[in-house]
Design a protein around this motif. Structure first.
Motif, PDB file in Angstrom:
ATOM      1  N   ASN A 121      51.044 -36.609 -58.408  1.00  0.00           N
ATOM      2  CA  ASN A 121      49.574 -36.478 -58.805  1.00  0.00           C
ATOM      3  C   ASN A 121      49.195 -34.895 -59.013  1.00  0.00           C
ATOM      4  O   ASN A 121      48.424 -34.704 -59.860  1.00  0.00           O
ATOM      5  CB  ASN A 121      48.999 -36.797 -57.277  1.00  0.00           C
ATOM      6  CG  ASN A 121      48.868 -38.175 -57.276  1.00  0.00           C
ATOM      7  OD1 ASN A 121      49.091 -39.230 -58.148  1.00  0.00           O
ATOM      8  ND2 ASN A 121      48.972 -38.766 -56.004  1.00  0.00           N
ATOM      9  N   LEU A 122      50.028 -34.133 -58.357  1.00  0.00           N
ATOM     10  CA  LEU A 122      49.659 -32.425 -58.684  1.00  0.00           C
ATOM     11  C   LEU A 122      50.087 -32.277 -59.986  1.00  0.00           C
ATOM     12  O   LEU A 122      49.299 -31.570 -60.814  1.00  0.00           O
ATOM     13  CB  LEU A 122      50.519 -31.675 -57.765  1.00  0.00           C
ATOM     14  CG  LEU A 122      49.949 -31.707 -56.285  1.00  0.00           C
ATOM     15  CD1 LEU A 122      50.841 -30.725 -55.092  1.00  0.00           C
ATOM     16  CD2 LEU A 122      48.497 -31.174 -55.868  1.00  0.00           C
ATOM     17  N   MET A 123      51.283 -32.606 -60.631  1.00  0.00           N
ATOM     18  CA  MET A 123      51.783 -32.468 -61.902  1.00  0.00           C
ATOM     19  C   MET A 123      50.839 -32.651 -63.039  1.00  0.00           C
ATOM     20  O   MET A 123      50.570 -32.172 -64.026  1.00  0.00           O
ATOM     21  CB  MET A 123      52.897 -32.971 -61.974  1.00  0.00           C
ATOM     22  CG  MET A 123      54.123 -32.462 -61.293  1.00  0.00           C
ATOM     23  SD  MET A 123      55.680 -33.605 -61.362  1.00  0.00           S
ATOM     24  CE  MET A 123      56.599 -32.833 -62.856  1.00  0.00           C
ATOM     25  N   PHE A 124      50.043 -33.959 -62.835  1.00  0.00           N
ATOM     26  CA  PHE A 124      49.321 -34.276 -63.924  1.00  0.00           C
ATOM     27  C   PHE A 124      47.784 -34.216 -63.358  1.00  0.00           C
ATOM     28  O   PHE A 124      46.755 -34.653 -64.047  1.00  0.00           O
ATOM     29  CB  PHE A 124      49.735 -35.808 -64.084  1.00  0.00           C
ATOM     30  CG  PHE A 124      50.930 -36.224 -64.739  1.00  0.00           C
ATOM     31  CD1 PHE A 124      50.977 -36.503 -65.924  1.00  0.00           C
ATOM     32  CD2 PHE A 124      52.059 -36.519 -63.908  1.00  0.00           C
ATOM     33  CE1 PHE A 124      52.187 -36.624 -66.819  1.00  0.00           C
ATOM     34  CE2 PHE A 124      53.115 -36.661 -64.527  1.00  0.00           C
ATOM     35  CZ  PHE A 124      53.246 -36.736 -65.977  1.00  0.00           C
ATOM     36  N   GLY A 125      47.432 -33.292 -62.509  1.00  0.00           N
ATOM     37  CA  GLY A 125      46.088 -33.091 -62.275  1.00  0.00           C
ATOM     38  C   GLY A 125      45.222 -34.451 -61.802  1.00  0.00           C
ATOM     39  O   GLY A 125      44.143 -34.436 -61.973  1.00  0.00           O
ATOM     40  N   ILE A 126      45.909 -35.088 -60.976  1.00  0.00           N
ATOM     41  CA  ILE A 126      45.374 -36.309 -60.458  1.00  0.00           C
ATOM     42  C   ILE A 126      45.062 -35.951 -59.209  1.00  0.00           C
ATOM     43  O   ILE A 126      45.575 -34.970 -58.453  1.00  0.00           O
ATOM     44  CB  ILE A 126      46.335 -37.468 -60.458  1.00  0.00           C
ATOM     45  CG1 ILE A 126      46.916 -37.749 -62.013  1.00  0.00           C
ATOM     46  CG2 ILE A 126      45.719 -38.821 -59.588  1.00  0.00           C
ATOM     47  CD1 ILE A 126      47.923 -38.786 -61.994  1.00  0.00           C
ATOM     48  N   GLU A 127      43.871 -36.517 -58.478  1.00  0.00           N
ATOM     49  CA  GLU A 127      43.524 -36.508 -56.816  1.00  0.00           C
ATOM     50  C   GLU A 127      44.907 -36.841 -56.027  1.00  0.00           C
ATOM     51  O   GLU A 127      45.426 -37.566 -56.155  1.00  0.00           O
ATOM     52  CB  GLU A 127      42.470 -37.463 -56.566  1.00  0.00           C
ATOM     53  CG  GLU A 127      42.214 -37.567 -55.084  1.00  0.00           C
ATOM     54  CD  GLU A 127      41.898 -36.182 -54.385  1.00  0.00           C
ATOM     55  OE1 GLU A 127      42.491 -36.123 -53.280  1.00  0.00           O
ATOM     56  OE2 GLU A 127      41.195 -35.637 -54.870  1.00  0.00           O
ATOM     57  N   GLU A 128      45.108 -35.627 -55.387  1.00  0.00           N
ATOM     58  CA  GLU A 128      46.303 -35.738 -54.539  1.00  0.00           C
ATOM     59  C   GLU A 128      46.898 -36.915 -53.866  1.00  0.00           C
ATOM     60  O   GLU A 128      48.031 -37.255 -53.529  1.00  0.00           O
ATOM     61  CB  GLU A 128      46.500 -34.409 -53.726  1.00  0.00           C
ATOM     62  CG  GLU A 128      47.753 -34.034 -53.005  1.00  0.00           C
ATOM     63  CD  GLU A 128      47.753 -32.678 -52.204  1.00  0.00           C
ATOM     64  OE1 GLU A 128      48.755 -32.668 -51.217  1.00  0.00           O
ATOM     65  OE2 GLU A 128      46.970 -32.069 -52.283  1.00  0.00           O
ATOM     66  N   THR A 129      45.654 -37.689 -53.184  1.00  0.00           N
ATOM     67  CA  THR A 129      45.534 -38.749 -52.422  1.00  0.00           C
ATOM     68  C   THR A 129      46.074 -39.951 -53.310  1.00  0.00           C
ATOM     69  O   THR A 129      46.252 -41.050 -52.516  1.00  0.00           O
ATOM     70  CB  THR A 129      44.739 -38.971 -51.533  1.00  0.00           C
ATOM     71  OG1 THR A 129      43.658 -38.882 -52.090  1.00  0.00           O
ATOM     72  CG2 THR A 129      44.436 -37.566 -50.537  1.00  0.00           C
ATOM     73  N   SER A 130      45.563 -40.018 -54.538  1.00  0.00           N
ATOM     74  CA  SER A 130      45.787 -41.226 -55.115  1.00  0.00           C
ATOM     75  C   SER A 130      47.021 -41.963 -55.135  1.00  0.00           C
ATOM     76  O   SER A 130      48.079 -41.403 -55.101  1.00  0.00           O
ATOM     77  CB  SER A 130      45.725 -40.830 -56.835  1.00  0.00           C
ATOM     78  OG  SER A 130      44.362 -40.233 -57.006  1.00  0.00           O
ATOM     79  N   GLY A 131      46.889 -43.369 -54.693  1.00  0.00           N
ATOM     80  CA  GLY A 131      48.050 -44.211 -54.230  1.00  0.00           C
ATOM     81  C   GLY A 131      48.611 -44.081 -53.037  1.00  0.00           C
ATOM     82  O   GLY A 131      49.829 -44.569 -52.705  1.00  0.00           O
ATOM     83  N   LEU A 132      48.036 -43.195 -52.055  1.00  0.00           N
ATOM     84  CA  LEU A 132      48.735 -42.730 -50.918  1.00  0.00           C
ATOM     85  C   LEU A 132      47.888 -42.977 -49.804  1.00  0.00           C
ATOM     86  O   LEU A 132      47.874 -42.345 -48.648  1.00  0.00           O
ATOM     87  CB  LEU A 132      49.141 -41.350 -51.056  1.00  0.00           C
ATOM     88  CG  LEU A 132      50.294 -41.303 -52.103  1.00  0.00           C
ATOM     89  CD1 LEU A 132      50.659 -39.649 -52.191  1.00  0.00           C
ATOM     90  CD2 LEU A 132      51.641 -41.879 -51.733  1.00  0.00           C
TER      91      LEU A 132
END
Length: 344
Positions: free
Chosen positions: A326-337
């Motif tokens: 998520n961090l590598m691709f600029g996605i919200e850190e909690t996505s999928g978690l």
């Protein structure tokens, strides 16, 4: 996003699949195996019928290079040979093995008893302890996902070591793991008759996570003291409890320790500081990416007891890997978690 999992049939691979399946940014998950190509995944794992009915693919660089991110959930010694062939300008890799965690190749050979990965890739790899190395992870192309034991140990100790609240000398760490940490290949160590109703210690003073923990303590807390680290198998499927014992620096109180932990982690979604000792248990985090931490002070001895719990397959493996993605691709850190712990 197009995502690949190499080593999809292991416990780490299964957890990656479970979590990525409901990730909002993932379009397709491609599953690869070196030994079971062509097998329909749901025929191997029946709980996935009508969910994941695709066949396992052969590991071929041409197919892998069409993906955006690849998770390598393989035994140590495998990723070091695979990744040089698949890491390109357009492909990012998150490695869940130990092949890229240790920067010193002599230490890797000593502790893992294997030949190291190419030096160039070891230097390029970023240590993926998310809460401590987030800025470097965001820029990384090859992430060395931390081990399960180091994740539990480091999250609980690093703030206190960095703030010089505890003495880094004579640090003793007692850690216990569920049987899934041994992998899903049958052997005497994870045989039901050997593990049920039994607790055992293993790799006494020889565990391969010792140099990883010491390296990270040097990186993030600037301490180079060796640790005493003992690991045990307990008769449960998943979970780690790491209990560390450290001498308090002069004049330091429990409030000082709590303030250090809160200052570091209150802005991080997956670390929880628990002040009630009765609430710290592996069941509190089962199936989730949380790490819970509790501290207690023994004023008689001047020592702190620092306890952390994680799910070894999630925060200790697949969950932290997805957090890093998520961090590598600029996605919200909690996505999928955002799973609620499986309490019962």
């Amino acid at each position: 996003m197009q995502v690949g999992i190499i080593g999809a049939t292991g416990y780490g691979g299964l957890e990656l699949l479970r979590l990525l399946y409901n990730h909002s940014e993932i379009e397709n998950i491609h599953l690869f195996s070196s030994s079971e190509e062509g097998i329909v995944f749901s025929n191997k794992y029946a709980h996935l019928r009508k969910i994941i009915d695709q066949p396992l693919q052969k590991i071929e660089p041409e197919a892998l290079q069409k993906l955006e991110v690849i998770f390598t959930s393989t035994p140590s010694g495998v990723s070091s040979k695979l990744i040089p062939e698949i890491l390109t300008e357009n492909v990012k890799v998150i490695d869940l093995s130990g092949d890229f965690r240790i920067k010193n190749t002599e230490d890797y050979e000593k502790w893992y008893k294997l030949s190291p990965a190419p030096q160039k890739l070891i230097e390029q790899s970023v240590y993926g302890l998310t809460e401590w190395n987030g800025k470097e992870i965001q820029k990384g192309k090859l992430i060395a996902n931390p081990g399960c034991y180091p994740t539990a140990v480091l999250l609980s100790l690093l703030p206190l070591l960095r703030d010089e609240l505890i003495d880094s000398e004579n640090l003793i760490i007692d850690a216990k793991s569920g049987i899934s940490g041994a992998g899903n290949k049958p052997n005497a160590n994870n045989h039901f008759c050997e593990t049920n109703d039994n607790t055992s210690i293993y790799k006494i003073n020889k565990h391969q996570h010792i140099p990883e923990i010491e390296q990270a303590m040097s990186m993030f807390a600037h301490t180079d003291q060796p640790i005493t680290f003992s690991t045990h198998l307990v008769p449960m499927n998943r979970g780690i409890m790491a209990t560390s014992y450290a001498k308090l620096q002069k004049g330091i109180t429990k409030d000082d320790l709590l303030n250090s932990l809160h200052d570091k982690y209150d802005q991080h979604p997956f670390v929880r500081i628990l002040e009630d000792a009765s609430k710290i248990s592996t069941s509190q985090v089962r199936g989730t990416n949380y790490c819970d931490i509790h501290i207690n002070i023994d004023e008689r001895t001047g020592r702190a007891t620092i306890i952390s719990v994680i799910d070894n397959l999630v925060k200790g493996a697949a969950g932290q890997a997805i957090q890093n993605m998520n961090l590598m691709f600029g996605i919200e850190e909690t996505s999928g978690l955002k799973q609620i712990p499986i309490w019962i």
